[in-house]
Design a protein around this motif. Structure first.
Motif, PDB file in Angstrom:
ATOM      1  N   ILE A   1       0.986  -1.044  -0.007  1.00  0.00           N
ATOM      2  CA  ILE A   1      -0.054   0.167   0.033  1.00  0.00           C
ATOM      3  C   ILE A   1       1.012   1.295   0.110  1.00  0.00           C
ATOM      4  CG2 ILE A   1      -1.929  -1.098   1.292  1.00  0.00           C
ATOM      5  CD1 ILE A   1      -0.930   0.407   3.867  1.00  0.00           C
TER       6      ILE A   1
ATOM      7  N   TRP B   1      -4.519   5.441   7.040  1.00  0.00           N
ATOM      8  CA  TRP B   1      -5.738   5.519   6.184  1.00  0.00           C
ATOM      9  C   TRP B   1      -5.560   4.457   4.846  1.00  0.00           C
ATOM     10  CZ3 TRP B   1      -7.015   6.416   0.970  1.00  0.00           C
ATOM     11  CH2 TRP B   1      -8.180   6.820   0.754  1.00  0.00           C
ATOM     12  N   HIS B   2      -4.435   4.230   4.360  1.00  0.00           N
ATOM     13  CA  HIS B   2      -4.355   3.360   3.501  1.00  0.00           C
ATOM     14  C   HIS B   2      -4.427   1.747   3.900  1.00  0.00           C
ATOM     15  CE1 HIS B   2      -2.859   6.420   0.538  1.00  0.00           C
ATOM     16  NE2 HIS B   2      -2.097   7.219   1.613  1.00  0.00           N
TER      17      HIS B   2
ATOM     18  N   ARG C   1      -6.324   1.129   6.290  1.00  0.00           N
ATOM     19  CA  ARG C   1      -7.813   0.769   6.608  1.00  0.00           C
ATOM     20  C   ARG C   1      -8.558   0.560   5.271  1.00  0.00           C
ATOM     21  NH1 ARG C   1     -12.130   4.388   6.370  1.00  0.00           N
ATOM     22  NH2 ARG C   1     -13.848   4.266   7.967  1.00  0.00           N
ATOM     23  N   LYS C   2      -8.095   1.178   4.331  1.00  0.00           N
ATOM     24  CA  LYS C   2      -9.045   1.008   2.813  1.00  0.00           C
ATOM     25  C   LYS C   2      -8.414  -0.257   2.302  1.00  0.00           C
ATOM     26  CE  LYS C   2      -9.184   3.018  -1.732  1.00  0.00           C
ATOM     27  NZ  LYS C   2      -8.664   4.199  -2.630  1.00  0.00           N
ATOM     28  N   LYS C   3      -7.290  -0.752   2.296  1.00  0.00           N
ATOM     29  CA  LYS C   3      -6.782  -2.083   1.599  1.00  0.00           C
ATOM     30  C   LYS C   3      -7.402  -3.070   2.562  1.00  0.00           C
ATOM     31  CE  LYS C   3      -4.849  -4.518  -1.240  1.00  0.00           C
ATOM     32  NZ  LYS C   3      -5.286  -4.532  -2.427  1.00  0.00           N
TER      33      LYS C   3
ATOM     34  N   ALA D   1     -10.113  -3.231   4.645  1.00  0.00           N
ATOM     35  CA  ALA D   1     -11.434  -3.296   4.335  1.00  0.00           C
ATOM     36  C   ALA D   1     -11.854  -3.960   3.167  1.00  0.00           C
ATOM     37  CB  ALA D   1     -12.101  -2.005   4.338  1.00  0.00           C
ATOM     38  N   HIS D   2     -10.929  -3.505   2.115  1.00  0.00           N
ATOM     39  CA  HIS D   2     -11.167  -4.219   0.890  1.00  0.00           C
ATOM     40  C   HIS D   2     -11.147  -5.677   0.630  1.00  0.00           C
ATOM     41  CE1 HIS D   2     -11.248  -4.995  -3.732  1.00  0.00           C
ATOM     42  NE2 HIS D   2     -10.330  -5.538  -3.520  1.00  0.00           N
TER      43      HIS D   2
ATOM     44  N   LYS E   1     -13.629  -7.670   2.917  1.00  0.00           N
ATOM     45  CA  LYS E   1     -14.949  -7.710   2.156  1.00  0.00           C
ATOM     46  C   LYS E   1     -14.921  -8.589   1.079  1.00  0.00           C
ATOM     47  CE  LYS E   1     -18.448  -4.670  -0.012  1.00  0.00           C
ATOM     48  NZ  LYS E   1     -18.764  -3.318  -0.354  1.00  0.00           N
TER      49      LYS E   1
ATOM     50  N   TRP F   1     -12.196  -2.971  12.411  1.00  0.00           N
ATOM     51  CA  TRP F   1     -12.357  -4.463  11.349  1.00  0.00           C
ATOM     52  C   TRP F   1     -13.155  -5.306  12.097  1.00  0.00           C
ATOM     53  CZ3 TRP F   1      -6.600  -4.215   9.560  1.00  0.00           C
ATOM     54  CH2 TRP F   1      -6.421  -3.583   8.742  1.00  0.00           C
TER      55      TRP F   1
ATOM     56  N   LYS G   1     -16.688  -4.111  12.188  1.00  0.00           N
ATOM     57  CA  LYS G   1     -17.332  -4.062  10.877  1.00  0.00           C
ATOM     58  C   LYS G   1     -17.518  -5.432  10.197  1.00  0.00           C
ATOM     59  CE  LYS G   1     -16.603  -1.539   6.250  1.00  0.00           C
ATOM     60  NZ  LYS G   1     -17.934  -0.821   6.346  1.00  0.00           N
TER      61      LYS G   1
END
Length: 425
Positions: free
Chosen positions: A67, A89-90, A92-94, A96-97, A100, A123, A126
């Motif tokens: 990332i 932030w990066h 968190r984004k990766k 979550a992807h 999911k 996580w 979520k």
């Protein structure tokens, strides 16, 4: 096959201590029933010494997700250099992807970039996936509160308050703990009683003999970092720092006694301390050589503050006549470099806290000579003399390799997996 998502901001080719647990475990996870994927920061955003050869030790089958992070040249203008904060932030984004899109049974944080661990609670809420935190160092600690300003880390005021705020957010929701020290777990249990009901395990780093094969295969390209002297060269490779002062003082005081009582032997020795600072190249402040000068043995000691590559370190250890480990004044300190020192099969001397796991491991395996920090110089000199006899006589390593087996990377990975299984069960 169960699946674990590993969070490790630093990863090969970064030559940092906090990624070694993961690097040395990856070849063995599948053997014990777990498939691993790793999220890490792209090396373009690192600010540490790199060693490309470290990539040779990572199984090609492992999925590595790299990332971005905020460039340090930008954030440093705001006084922000932490890789964890630059990449939060990066991650968190990766994360979550991936969580999911795929099924994972567990999230595993193994790093000393601790602010990243707050993502575990996010996580978990979520996606309902449990997480384990690997405590390789203390996160929030009062250790420096009563220390002089000169002995505190840079930006201590900010980091102390940040860690005090963030640690409970990650720890209160954690489903399991791994730590290199029982002291770290005890402290967390006292702060967060809920953790007493969760699985935990003390697991030191493992011995990884694959590294010695890689170093041997690439020996021609690995330089010697210290100036060879027409003397007996004793080598220490690792950080210095104020918490090492007691160990260094104990060693040098015993050495000074030896120069008086056995001048022929001790004057033939030179001690090299390599990679003692985390500062950029040529910017490190010596913390070892000033003590030698204070005790009047500066001619026998050379300090090289610049860090060196991982496999370069192995070659330097193998090239030395004898090896030295100095430890922290904190009982919980566990030297991640211990196992390469033992695997180098050179005469080894460790000056460490009497309650350190380093002392126990060396003693269990008969891997070297031991001096507790703050031992009287006259008594320490006797041990030092015995060690120097082994060095000068080229005495083969007496390590009991059958007892050493429990400290291998494979054995340590098996312990990690046992805890993973306890968490998800």
């Amino acid at each position: 096959m169960k699946r674990v998502l590993i969070i490790s901001p630093y990863f090969p080719p970064a030559n940092t201590a906090d990624m070694q647990r993961i690097r040395m475990s990856l070849p063995y996870f599948e053997k014990f029933g777990w498939e691993a994927e790793v999220i890490t920061v792209d090396e373009r955003y690192y600010d540490v010494v790199e060693d490309k050869l470290l990539l040779n030790s990572v199984p090609p089958s492992i999925k590595i997700h790299k990332i971005k992070a905020l460039p340090k040249e930008w954030t440093s203008k705001l006084g922000l250099g932490s890789l964890a904060l630059r990449s939060l932030w990066h991650f968190r984004k990766k994360g979550a992807h991936l969580l999911k899109q795929q099924k994972f049974d567990l999230i595993y944080f193994s790093t000393t970039e601790f602010p990243i661990c707050i993502l575990g609670a996010y996580w978990k809420k979520k996606f309902g996936i449990p997480y384990v935190i690997d405590m390789q160092d203390p996160w929030h600690t009062d250790y420096y509160q009563n220390k002089p300003k000169a002995e505190r880390p840079k930006k201590y005021w900010f980091s102390y308050r940040l860690h005090k705020f963030l640690e409970p957010k990650a720890m209160k929701k954690a489903d399991g703990l791994i730590s290199v020290s029982a002291t770290y777990i005890k402290t967390l249990h006292e702060r967060y009683p809920i953790l007493k009901t969760k699985p935990f395990k003390v697991i030191t780093f493992g011995a990884f003999d694959i590294d010695f094969k890689i170093a041997k295969a690439n020996s021609a390209q690995l330089p010697i970092a210290y100036a060879l002297r027409k003397k007996i060269n004793l080598v220490y490779i690792g950080r210095g720092g104020h918490d090492m002062k007691q160990a260094v003082h104990t060693l040098f005081s015993a050495f000074k006694e030896g120069l008086v009582s056995q001048p022929a032997l001790f004057s033939s020795i030179h001690l090299h301390f390599i990679g003692t600072s985390y500062a950029p190249k040529s910017k490190g402040i010596p913390t070892i050589s000033p003590i030698a000068a204070e005790l009047g043995i500066a001619e026998q000691v050379t300090e090289y503050t610049d860090r060196i590559g991982f496999y370069e370190s192995i070659k330097n250890l193998q090239h030395a006549d004898g090896l030295i480990i100095i430890g922290s004044n904190q009982a919980a300190y566990t030297a991640s470099k211990l196992y390469p020192y033992i695997l180098a099969k050179k005469p080894l001397l460790a000056i460490v806290h009497p309650e350190s796991s380093v002392l126990r491991i060396i003693s269990d395996c008969n891997a070297g000579f031991l001096i507790p920090i703050n031992q009287a110089a006259t008594i320490a000199e006797q041990t030092l003399t015995g060690y120097l006899a082994a060095v000068t006589q080229h005495t083969p390593s007496a390590t009991d390799w059958s007892k050493f087996e429990v400290y291998t990377a494979s054995s340590m990975t098996k312990k990690q997996v046992a805890l993973f299984n306890s968490v998800i069960e």
